[in-house]
Design an enzyme around this catalytic site. Structure first.
Site, PDB file in Angstrom:
ATOM      1  N   SER A 145       9.698  53.417 -59.252  1.00 50.88           N
ATOM      2  CA  SER A 145       9.396  54.820 -59.531  1.00 50.88           C
ATOM      3  C   SER A 145      10.455  55.387 -60.484  1.00 50.88           C
ATOM      4  CB  SER A 145       9.340  55.599 -58.212  1.00 50.88           C
ATOM      5  OG  SER A 145       8.845  56.897 -58.393  1.00 50.88           O
ATOM      6  N   ARG A 215       7.873  68.800 -50.069  1.00 49.10           N
ATOM      7  CA  ARG A 215       7.740  67.434 -49.567  1.00 49.10           C
ATOM      8  C   ARG A 215       6.283  67.107 -49.240  1.00 49.10           C
ATOM      9  NH1 ARG A 215       9.457  62.419 -50.031  1.00 49.10           N
ATOM     10  NH2 ARG A 215       9.439  61.239 -48.080  1.00 49.10           N
ATOM     11  N   ASP A 349      -2.028  52.993 -56.910  1.00 47.69           N
ATOM     12  CA  ASP A 349      -0.980  53.977 -57.230  1.00 47.69           C
ATOM     13  C   ASP A 349      -1.510  54.891 -58.332  1.00 47.69           C
ATOM     14  OD1 ASP A 349       1.247  55.424 -57.929  1.00 47.69           O
ATOM     15  OD2 ASP A 349       2.530  53.678 -58.326  1.00 47.69           O
ATOM     16  N   HIS A 382       1.401  54.768 -54.208  1.00 50.67           N
ATOM     17  CA  HIS A 382       2.726  54.656 -54.835  1.00 50.67           C
ATOM     18  C   HIS A 382       3.765  54.095 -53.876  1.00 50.67           C
ATOM     19  CE1 HIS A 382       5.794  55.440 -57.781  1.00 50.67           C
ATOM     20  NE2 HIS A 382       6.439  56.282 -56.997  1.00 50.67           N
ATOM     21  N   ASP A 383       3.639  54.391 -52.594  1.00 53.06           N
ATOM     22  CA  ASP A 383       4.608  53.904 -51.612  1.00 53.06           C
ATOM     23  C   ASP A 383       4.597  52.392 -51.457  1.00 53.06           C
ATOM     24  OD1 ASP A 383       5.933  56.184 -50.962  1.00 53.06           O
ATOM     25  OD2 ASP A 383       4.960  56.508 -49.030  1.00 53.06           O
TER      26      ASP A 383
END
Length: 628
Positions: A145, A215, A349, A382-383
Site C-alpha cells: 500500500s 477509520r 483490491d 486491499h487487506d
C-alpha cells in the site's frame, strides 16, 4: 535514534532534532549486504514482526507485528538470512517525532504546526537512518500500500542503494476516488468539535468522534464486497421483542420496542400478542452486524491513533505522484530505477487495483528493467497484503530465496546455496532446480538468435526461457497465468508477468522484442487470431509451435471414429485444455489471411526436424514468421 541536523522537506520547511523509532530483526552480515528495509502503511509502525514480552516474560496481548505473517525465522522474508529493519516514519505516532511531540524551537507540542511531510521526505529520513547504521546498499526494500509507494520512491531517489524492490498492493499515485475518500475522512476529523484546529492537546481533549468516522470510511475501502457479504451479509445483531399496535388503554408500540417486557412479566393474553421483529426501527442504534463491526474498528482506532498524524499521512498519500514531474509520463519517471522488481496485486483490491500495479509494470517494461508481477486471485480486498495467502507468500518466498543466492555467506551465518551473479534483465542463475528443455524445445531454441530479447507467451515454469538466457545469452520476460508456474519462474530468476493472454498484449510496445515465442500456447487461446497479430506487432519475429492435428496417428484415430490421444495431444476429448486443433496447412492459410510472412516452417518429431511431408509425418508444427 536521534538526529540533530535539520532535514529539509519537500515543502521547503525543515525539521531538526527529531527521532526515528526503529526495530531490527535477524543479524547484519559482515559485508552488510543482507539488509531489508520494510516501509509501513497508513496506521502501522516500526513493529513489523514478532511480539513484545512483559516483565514476567509473557507475551503482551495484541503485540504481534503488523506483517508477522511475512517476516520472521523461516518465513518468506527469513530473518535467519536477512537483517530486517522496520522504521516508524516522521509524523507518525508510534515513537518517531510527530505532532504529539514537542517542537524544540518553541517548547510546545507540535499539534497542527508539525510540517507536512511527503513520501519523498520519509525516504530521505530512512536513508539517514541507514547511514547511521552503516548500511550503504539494501538487498531489498519492500512495502504494501503506502509502504509500496515508499519502496518505489527508494528506487528513484537512491537507485544505487537498492538491489531489489518488492511493491505490494500499491499504485503510482492515487485516483480521484481515493483522494476523495481521504478528504471525507479528514473532514470528519477537522469538523469534530474537539479538534480545535489541530491543537486539541492544549485543551485536554481528543477528536475521537472524527477519528472513529475516518477509520470506518477507510476500513470499508480495505475490504472487498465479497468478504463483507460472506462475513456479515445482512445479519442483524439480535432479534427484537416488539408489541403490536393496540387500541384503548394498551401501551403504544414504542413502550416495548427494543426493550424488555414490563417488570413482573406479561399476562398470557398480552404475551401472545408480542412478536419477534428483525428490526428495532431506530435510526441511531446498531442494527446490522456490519455496523457493529465498523463501530468497533472506529472505537479501537480512536484509542491509539493520533488525529493530526492521520491528516499528515493521508495527505502524503495524496501528494505521491512521481510522474507529475514528467508531464504524467510514468515511463520517464521510472527511468532512473535500476533495481529488480517484484510487484504483487490482488484481484478484489478495488482501492489499489491490479490495473494500478500494471501501470508500474508497463513503465518498467518500457525501460527494459527486470520485473516480475504476480496477480493473486484472492477474495480479501486491499487487506489481502497483510494476510497469509499461500500463493502470495510462496511468490514472495521464492523471490527472497533468489535474493539470498546473491548474498555470500558470512561469519555467523549458515551457508546459503552457492551464490550466483545477480540476474540482470532476465539472466537466470544456473541452479540445479531448473529442468532441462525437451528435445522439441531444444530444436525450437536453435531458431532464437544469440543475445535476442525474448518474450515467451505461456512460458510455463520458465524452463525454455531459462535455457535461452543461460545457453544463448538472451534476455526477456515470460507471460504466464498459472500461479504455480509464476512461482516457479520467480524461483528460477526468470522475469515473469502474470497475465491472461486472452486480454491481449497492451502492456508491451510495438517491436519491443527480437523474438516472441508461442510454444504450445496457441491451441489454448480463445483469441488465437488476435494473439497471432499481437505477436507480430510486439516482436520483430514470431515463433509458434503447436500440436499438428494432421499427423498420421491423429488421422488414423479419427478414421477409427475416436479423437486421438498421443504424447503431444495427451488429453481425452472431455477434459482437454485445448479449445482448438489445427495442422501445418491450417496455420499457413491463417498466416496468409493475416498478412504474415512465413520465414521458416517444419515439423518436429521427437526433437527431429521433419521437412518432407511434415503435415503427415510430424507431431508438432513450427513456424517462424514476421509481419508481411
Amino acid at each position: 535514534m536521534h538526529f540533530a541536523d535539520a532535514l529539509r522537506l519537500q515543502s521547503g520547511a525543515s525539521i531538526r532534532a527529531y527521532d526515528l523509532r526503529y526495530e531490527t530483526y535477524g543479524t547484519l552480515n559482515a559485508d552488510k549486504s543482507n539488509a531489508v528495509l520494510v516501509c509501513h502503511a497508513l496506521n502501522a509502525s516500526h513493529h513489523v514482526a514478532g511480539v513484545y514480552l512483559d516483565d514476567s516474560g509473557a507475551i503482551r496481548p495484541r503485540s504481534e507485528g503488523w506483517w508477522d505473517t511475512m517476516i520472521g525465522p523461516g518465513k518468506p522474508v527469513d530473518t535467519d538470512r536477512f537483517f530486517v529493519i522496520g522504521v516508524n516514519n516522521l509524523g507518525s505516532c508510534f515513537g518517531s517525532t510527530g505532532p504529539m511531540q514537542r517542537n524544540p524551537d518553541s517548547g510546545e507540542i507540535y499539534g497542527a504546526d508539525f510540517p507536512v511531510v511527503t513520501v519523498q521526505d520519509w525516504v530521505h529520513a530512512q536513508a539517514r537512518l541507514l547511514d547511521a547504521l552503516g548500511i550503504q546498499t539494501l538487498a531489498a526494500v519492500m512495502g504494501g500500500s503506502l509502504g509500496g509507494m515508499q519502496a518505489l520512491a527508494w528506487t528513484l531517489q537512491y537507485p544505487s542503494r537498492v538491489r531489489h524492490a518488492v511493491v505490494v498492493a500499491s499504485a503510482p499515485n492515487l485516483t480521484a476516488e481515493n483522494i476523495a475518500f481521504n478528504e471525507v475522512a479528514r473532514r470528519a476529523i477537522v469538523t469534530d468539535p474537539d479538534f480545535h484546529a489541530g491543537h486539541y492537546g492544549r485543551h485536554g481533549v481528543l477528536p475521537q468522534r472524527g477519528l472513529r468516522i475516518a477509520r470506518m470510511i477507510g476500513h470499508i475501502t480495505y475490504l472487498s464486497d465479497d468478504v463483507m457479504n460472506e462475513k456479515f451479509g445482512r445479519q442483524l445483531q439480535a432479534p427484537t421483542l416488539v408489541a403490536p399496535r393496540t387500541c384503548g388503554g394498551a401501551p403504544p408500540l414504542s413502550s416495548y420496542e427494543g426493550a424488555a417486557p414490563p417488570k413482573g412479566g406479561l399476562s398470557a393474553e398480552r404475551a401472545s400478542s408480542f412478536a419477534v421483529s428483525p428490526f428495532k426501527y431506530s435510526t441511531q442504534e446498531v442494527e446490522f452486524q456490519i455496523e457493529s463491526y465498523l463501530r468497533y474498528q472506529g472505537d479501537k482506532f480512536s484509542e491509539y491513533f493520533d488525529a493530526n498524524t492521520y491528516l499528515l499521512i493521508t495527505r502524503a498519500l495524496d501528494y505521491f505522484d512521481p510522474a507529475s514531474a514528467y508531464g504524467g509520463d510514468l515511463t520517464r519517471a521510472l527511468s532512473p530505477a535500476t533495481a529488480q522488481f517484484l510487484l504483487v496485486s490482488f484481484t478484489t483490491d478495488w482501492r489499489f487495483s491490479p490495473a494500478r500495479s500494471r501501470e508500474i509494470v508497463k513503465a518498467l517494461l518500457d525501460n527494459q528493467r527486470d520485473v516480475s508481477y504476480a496477480e493473486i486471485d484472492a477474495p480479501h480486498g486491499h487487506d489481502a497484503f497483510l494476510l497469509d495467502d499461500a500463493r502470495y507468500m510462496n511468490v514472495v518466498r521464492s523471490y527472497f530465496e533468489r535474493i539470498a543466492l546473491e548474498i555470500a555467506p558470512s561469519a555467523g551465518h549458515a551457508p546459503l546455496p552457492v551464490a550466483q551473479p545477480a540476474p540482470r534483465l532476465g539472466r537466470a542463475a544456473n541452479d540445479a532446480g531448473t529442468a532441462s528443455p525437451s528435445p522439441d524445445q531444444l530444436s525450437i531454441a536453435r531458431l532464437v538468435p544469440q543475445g535476442a530479447r525474448v518474450l515467451d507467451l505461456g512460458c510455463g515454469d520458465g524452463t525454455m526461457l531459462a535455457h535461452l538466457i543461460r545457453e544463448r545469452g538472451c534476455t526477456g520476460y515470460g507471460v504466464e497465468i498459472d500461479d504455480a508456474n509464476v512461482q516457479a519462474c520467480v524461483a528460477r530468476g526468470v522475469n515473469v508477468i502474470q497475465l491472461n493472454l486472452d486480454e491481449g498484449l497492451a502492456m508491451f510496445g510495438d517491436a519491443t522484442f527480437d523474438v516472441v515465442l508461442q510454444i504450445d500456447t496457441l491451441q489454448h487461446l480463445r483469441n488465437a487470431e488476435v494473439m497471432l497479430r499481437e505477436t507480430a506487432r510486439v516482436g520483430r519475429t514470431g515463433i509458434v509451435a503447436f500440436p499438428n492435428f494432421g499427423h498420421w496417428p491423429n488421422r488414423l484415430a479419427v478414421l477409427r471414429g475416436r479423437m486421438p490421444v498421443t504424447r503431444v495431444l495427451p488429453y481425452q476429448w472431455y477434459d482437454t485444455p485445448n479449445i482448438r486443433v489445427g495442422t501445418l496447412q491450417d496455420f499457413a492459410a491463417l498466416a496468409l489471411k493475416n498478412q504474415l510472412k512465413i520465414l521458416d516452417a517444419f515439423g518436429l518429431q521427437e526433437g527431429q526436424e521433419i521437412r518432407f511431408w511434415p503435415n503427415a509425418r510430424a507431431s508438432r508444427a513450427v513456424f517462424k514468421f514476421q509481419h508481411g
